[in-house]
Design a protein around this motif. Structure first.
Motif, PDB file in Angstrom:
ATOM      1  N   GLN A  22       0.824  -1.204   0.000  1.00 14.38           N
ATOM      2  CA  GLN A  22       0.000   0.000   0.000  1.00 14.38           C
ATOM      3  C   GLN A  22       0.861   1.257   0.000  1.00 14.38           C
ATOM      4  O   GLN A  22       0.372   2.351   0.211  1.00 14.38           O
ATOM      5  CB  GLN A  22      -0.923   0.003   1.225  1.00 14.38           C
ATOM      6  CG  GLN A  22      -1.900  -1.130   1.229  1.00 14.38           C
ATOM      7  CD  GLN A  22      -2.611  -1.279   2.571  1.00 14.38           C
ATOM      8  OE1 GLN A  22      -2.252  -0.663   3.565  1.00 14.38           O
ATOM      9  NE2 GLN A  22      -3.626  -2.125   2.593  1.00 14.38           N
ATOM     10  N   GLU A  23       2.161   1.078  -0.229  1.00 19.84           N
ATOM     11  CA  GLU A  23       3.138   2.167  -0.224  1.00 19.84           C
ATOM     12  C   GLU A  23       3.093   2.936   1.092  1.00 19.84           C
ATOM     13  O   GLU A  23       3.186   4.162   1.127  1.00 19.84           O
ATOM     14  CB  GLU A  23       2.937   3.086  -1.417  1.00 19.84           C
ATOM     15  CG  GLU A  23       3.179   2.362  -2.731  1.00 19.84           C
ATOM     16  CD  GLU A  23       3.101   3.266  -3.933  1.00 19.84           C
ATOM     17  OE1 GLU A  23       3.535   4.424  -3.828  1.00 19.84           O
ATOM     18  OE2 GLU A  23       2.616   2.805  -4.966  1.00 19.84           O
ATOM     19  N   ASP A  24       2.977   2.193   2.154  1.00 22.39           N
ATOM     20  CA  ASP A  24       2.924   2.739   3.501  1.00 22.39           C
ATOM     21  C   ASP A  24       4.348   2.796   4.039  1.00 22.39           C
ATOM     22  O   ASP A  24       4.728   2.031   4.917  1.00 22.39           O
ATOM     23  CB  ASP A  24       2.042   1.806   4.357  1.00 22.39           C
ATOM     24  CG  ASP A  24       1.488   2.485   5.575  1.00 22.39           C
ATOM     25  OD1 ASP A  24       1.666   3.700   5.706  1.00 22.39           O
ATOM     26  OD2 ASP A  24       0.876   1.775   6.385  1.00 22.39           O
ATOM     27  N   ILE A  25       5.160   3.695   3.477  1.00 26.02           N
ATOM     28  CA  ILE A  25       6.597   3.693   3.729  1.00 26.02           C
ATOM     29  C   ILE A  25       7.011   4.955   4.483  1.00 26.02           C
ATOM     30  O   ILE A  25       6.579   6.051   4.155  1.00 26.02           O
ATOM     31  CB  ILE A  25       7.370   3.603   2.392  1.00 26.02           C
ATOM     32  CG1 ILE A  25       6.962   2.345   1.640  1.00 26.02           C
ATOM     33  CG2 ILE A  25       8.870   3.639   2.635  1.00 26.02           C
ATOM     34  CD1 ILE A  25       7.414   2.319   0.206  1.00 26.02           C
ATOM     35  N   GLU A  26       7.837   4.782   5.477  1.00 20.01           N
ATOM     36  CA  GLU A  26       8.426   5.896   6.201  1.00 20.01           C
ATOM     37  C   GLU A  26       9.738   6.269   5.510  1.00 20.01           C
ATOM     38  O   GLU A  26      10.280   5.508   4.722  1.00 20.01           O
ATOM     39  CB  GLU A  26       8.728   5.482   7.649  1.00 20.01           C
ATOM     40  CG  GLU A  26       7.490   5.275   8.487  1.00 20.01           C
ATOM     41  CD  GLU A  26       6.831   6.566   8.897  1.00 20.01           C
ATOM     42  OE1 GLU A  26       7.531   7.522   9.280  1.00 20.01           O
ATOM     43  OE2 GLU A  26       5.595   6.627   8.813  1.00 20.01           O
ATOM     44  N   ASP A  27      10.259   7.431   5.839  1.00 13.14           N
ATOM     45  CA  ASP A  27      11.556   7.828   5.300  1.00 13.14           C
ATOM     46  C   ASP A  27      12.619   6.854   5.781  1.00 13.14           C
ATOM     47  O   ASP A  27      12.471   6.203   6.801  1.00 13.14           O
ATOM     48  CB  ASP A  27      11.924   9.239   5.767  1.00 13.14           C
ATOM     49  CG  ASP A  27      11.050  10.287   5.108  1.00 13.14           C
ATOM     50  OD1 ASP A  27      10.544  10.016   4.003  1.00 13.14           O
ATOM     51  OD2 ASP A  27      10.877  11.366   5.699  1.00 13.14           O
ATOM     52  N   GLY A  28      13.693   6.787   5.034  1.00 15.44           N
ATOM     53  CA  GLY A  28      14.772   5.890   5.399  1.00 15.44           C
ATOM     54  C   GLY A  28      16.100   6.611   5.422  1.00 15.44           C
ATOM     55  O   GLY A  28      16.186   7.809   5.185  1.00 15.44           O
ATOM     56  N   GLU A  29      17.127   5.855   5.727  1.00 16.18           N
ATOM     57  CA  GLU A  29      18.487   6.344   5.719  1.00 16.18           C
ATOM     58  C   GLU A  29      19.305   5.439   4.832  1.00 16.18           C
ATOM     59  O   GLU A  29      19.116   4.231   4.833  1.00 16.18           O
ATOM     60  CB  GLU A  29      19.077   6.279   7.140  1.00 16.18           C
ATOM     61  CG  GLU A  29      19.017   7.560   7.905  1.00 16.18           C
ATOM     62  CD  GLU A  29      19.642   7.392   9.276  1.00 16.18           C
ATOM     63  OE1 GLU A  29      20.787   6.903   9.373  1.00 16.18           O
ATOM     64  OE2 GLU A  29      18.967   7.741  10.241  1.00 16.18           O
ATOM     65  N   LYS A  36       5.670   1.436   7.728  1.00 17.14           N
ATOM     66  CA  LYS A  36       5.074   2.069   8.917  1.00 17.14           C
ATOM     67  C   LYS A  36       4.918   1.088  10.069  1.00 17.14           C
ATOM     68  O   LYS A  36       5.126   1.453  11.218  1.00 17.14           O
ATOM     69  CB  LYS A  36       3.733   2.703   8.569  1.00 17.14           C
ATOM     70  CG  LYS A  36       3.902   4.011   7.847  1.00 17.14           C
ATOM     71  CD  LYS A  36       2.658   4.845   7.875  1.00 17.14           C
ATOM     72  CE  LYS A  36       2.993   6.158   7.188  1.00 17.14           C
ATOM     73  NZ  LYS A  36       1.955   7.136   7.305  1.00 17.14           N
ATOM     74  N   LEU A  37       4.567  -0.160   9.774  1.00 19.06           N
ATOM     75  CA  LEU A  37       4.436  -1.133  10.862  1.00 19.06           C
ATOM     76  C   LEU A  37       5.786  -1.416  11.511  1.00 19.06           C
ATOM     77  O   LEU A  37       5.871  -1.572  12.727  1.00 19.06           O
ATOM     78  CB  LEU A  37       3.802  -2.432  10.366  1.00 19.06           C
ATOM     79  CG  LEU A  37       2.296  -2.389  10.152  1.00 19.06           C
ATOM     80  CD1 LEU A  37       1.801  -3.728   9.617  1.00 19.06           C
ATOM     81  CD2 LEU A  37       1.570  -2.041  11.431  1.00 19.06           C
ATOM     82  N   ALA A  38       6.846  -1.473  10.717  1.00 17.70           N
ATOM     83  CA  ALA A  38       8.184  -1.680  11.271  1.00 17.70           C
ATOM     84  C   ALA A  38       8.573  -0.505  12.165  1.00 17.70           C
ATOM     85  O   ALA A  38       9.160  -0.689  13.234  1.00 17.70           O
ATOM     86  CB  ALA A  38       9.206  -1.857  10.156  1.00 17.70           C
ATOM     87  N   LYS A  39       8.236   0.706  11.731  1.00 18.47           N
ATOM     88  CA  LYS A  39       8.535   1.894  12.522  1.00 18.47           C
ATOM     89  C   LYS A  39       7.764   1.860  13.851  1.00 18.47           C
ATOM     90  O   LYS A  39       8.309   2.184  14.903  1.00 18.47           O
ATOM     91  CB  LYS A  39       8.165   3.132  11.721  1.00 18.47           C
ATOM     92  CG  LYS A  39       8.912   4.371  12.111  1.00 18.47           C
ATOM     93  CD  LYS A  39      10.389   4.164  12.015  1.00 18.47           C
ATOM     94  CE  LYS A  39      11.088   5.432  11.611  1.00 18.47           C
ATOM     95  NZ  LYS A  39      12.521   5.332  11.669  1.00 18.47           N
ATOM     96  N   ASP A 106      14.173  -3.149   2.412  1.00 17.01           N
ATOM     97  CA  ASP A 106      12.869  -2.808   2.972  1.00 17.01           C
ATOM     98  C   ASP A 106      12.741  -3.474   4.335  1.00 17.01           C
ATOM     99  O   ASP A 106      12.663  -4.698   4.413  1.00 17.01           O
ATOM    100  CB  ASP A 106      11.730  -3.323   2.084  1.00 17.01           C
ATOM    101  CG  ASP A 106      11.829  -2.874   0.644  1.00 17.01           C
ATOM    102  OD1 ASP A 106      12.447  -1.828   0.387  1.00 17.01           O
ATOM    103  OD2 ASP A 106      11.283  -3.584  -0.231  1.00 17.01           O
ATOM    104  N   ILE A 107      12.733  -2.678   5.400  1.00 14.13           N
ATOM    105  CA  ILE A 107      12.504  -3.223   6.738  1.00 14.13           C
ATOM    106  C   ILE A 107      11.003  -3.452   6.861  1.00 14.13           C
ATOM    107  O   ILE A 107      10.215  -2.507   6.853  1.00 14.13           O
ATOM    108  CB  ILE A 107      13.000  -2.270   7.848  1.00 14.13           C
ATOM    109  CG1 ILE A 107      14.471  -1.870   7.628  1.00 14.13           C
ATOM    110  CG2 ILE A 107      12.790  -2.903   9.224  1.00 14.13           C
ATOM    111  CD1 ILE A 107      15.458  -3.011   7.700  1.00 14.13           C
ATOM    112  N   VAL A 108      10.612  -4.714   6.931  1.00 18.43           N
ATOM    113  CA  VAL A 108       9.199  -5.084   6.901  1.00 18.43           C
ATOM    114  C   VAL A 108       8.593  -5.074   8.305  1.00 18.43           C
ATOM    115  O   VAL A 108       7.540  -4.479   8.529  1.00 18.43           O
ATOM    116  CB  VAL A 108       9.022  -6.476   6.243  1.00 18.43           C
ATOM    117  CG1 VAL A 108       7.574  -6.922   6.279  1.00 18.43           C
ATOM    118  CG2 VAL A 108       9.549  -6.457   4.814  1.00 18.43           C
ATOM    119  N   ARG A 109       9.221  -5.743   9.250  1.00 21.74           N
ATOM    120  CA  ARG A 109       8.727  -5.816  10.630  1.00 21.74           C
ATOM    121  C   ARG A 109       9.902  -6.066  11.567  1.00 21.74           C
ATOM    122  O   ARG A 109      10.940  -6.608  11.160  1.00 21.74           O
ATOM    123  CB  ARG A 109       7.737  -6.974  10.835  1.00 21.74           C
ATOM    124  CG  ARG A 109       6.410  -6.932  10.156  1.00 21.74           C
ATOM    125  CD  ARG A 109       5.489  -5.798  10.510  1.00 21.74           C
ATOM    126  NE  ARG A 109       5.136  -5.615  11.901  1.00 21.74           N
ATOM    127  CZ  ARG A 109       3.997  -5.997  12.474  1.00 21.74           C
ATOM    128  NH1 ARG A 109       3.090  -6.641  11.766  1.00 21.74           N
ATOM    129  NH2 ARG A 109       3.753  -5.721  13.738  1.00 21.74           N
TER     130      ARG A 109
END
Length: 128
Positions: A22-29, A36-39, A106-109
């Motif tokens: 769902q392209e529910d992505i937070e910023d990364g480094e 978002k769930l991983a965050k 991609d950090i998933v969880r």
């Protein structure tokens, strides 16, 4: 019991994968992107972590930026099809995917203190 644990693990990781779709992505480094769930997982567990565990996780994330393909996909039919990999640091399991076309991780969880999942993942890995 083993099938119940496998089902819990799959559901947990699949929730993170659905979030990514769902392209529910937070910023990364660097080349690390966080779902978002991983965050949320991180925000929940961070206060519980010791200084040593935080240091181990920092080293693990640094290793993912340079050698993301260091471990094979999880030896589970459903999670393998999605390209999910797992590393542990202390009591934390980091579920991620590596996109080689874009060199992105991609950090998933993130799971905290799920020893039964560690045992299951080790058991499955030995069968390979």
């Amino acid at each position: 019991m083993l099938e119940k644990t496998r089902g819990e693990l799959r559901s947990f990781v699949n929730a993170g994968l659905t979030s990514w779709q769902q392209e529910d992505i937070e910023d990364g480094e660097d080349n690390l992107l966080w779902g978002k769930l991983a965050k949320k997982d991180w925000q929940t567990m961070e206060p519980k972590l010791s200084a040593v565990e935080k240091t181990e996780l920092t080293a693990l994330f640094a290793s993912l930026t340079t050698l993301p393909q260091q471990v094979p996909n999880i030896a589970d039919d459903m999670l393998d099809m999605e390209g999910v990999r797992c590393l542990s640091a202390g009591k934390v399991l980091v579920f991620y995917r590596y996109n080689s076309a874009f060199d992105l991780v991609d950090i998933v969880r993130l799971a905290y203190d799920r020893r039964e999942w560690e045992t299951l993942l080790a058991r499955v890995a030995r069968k390979v």
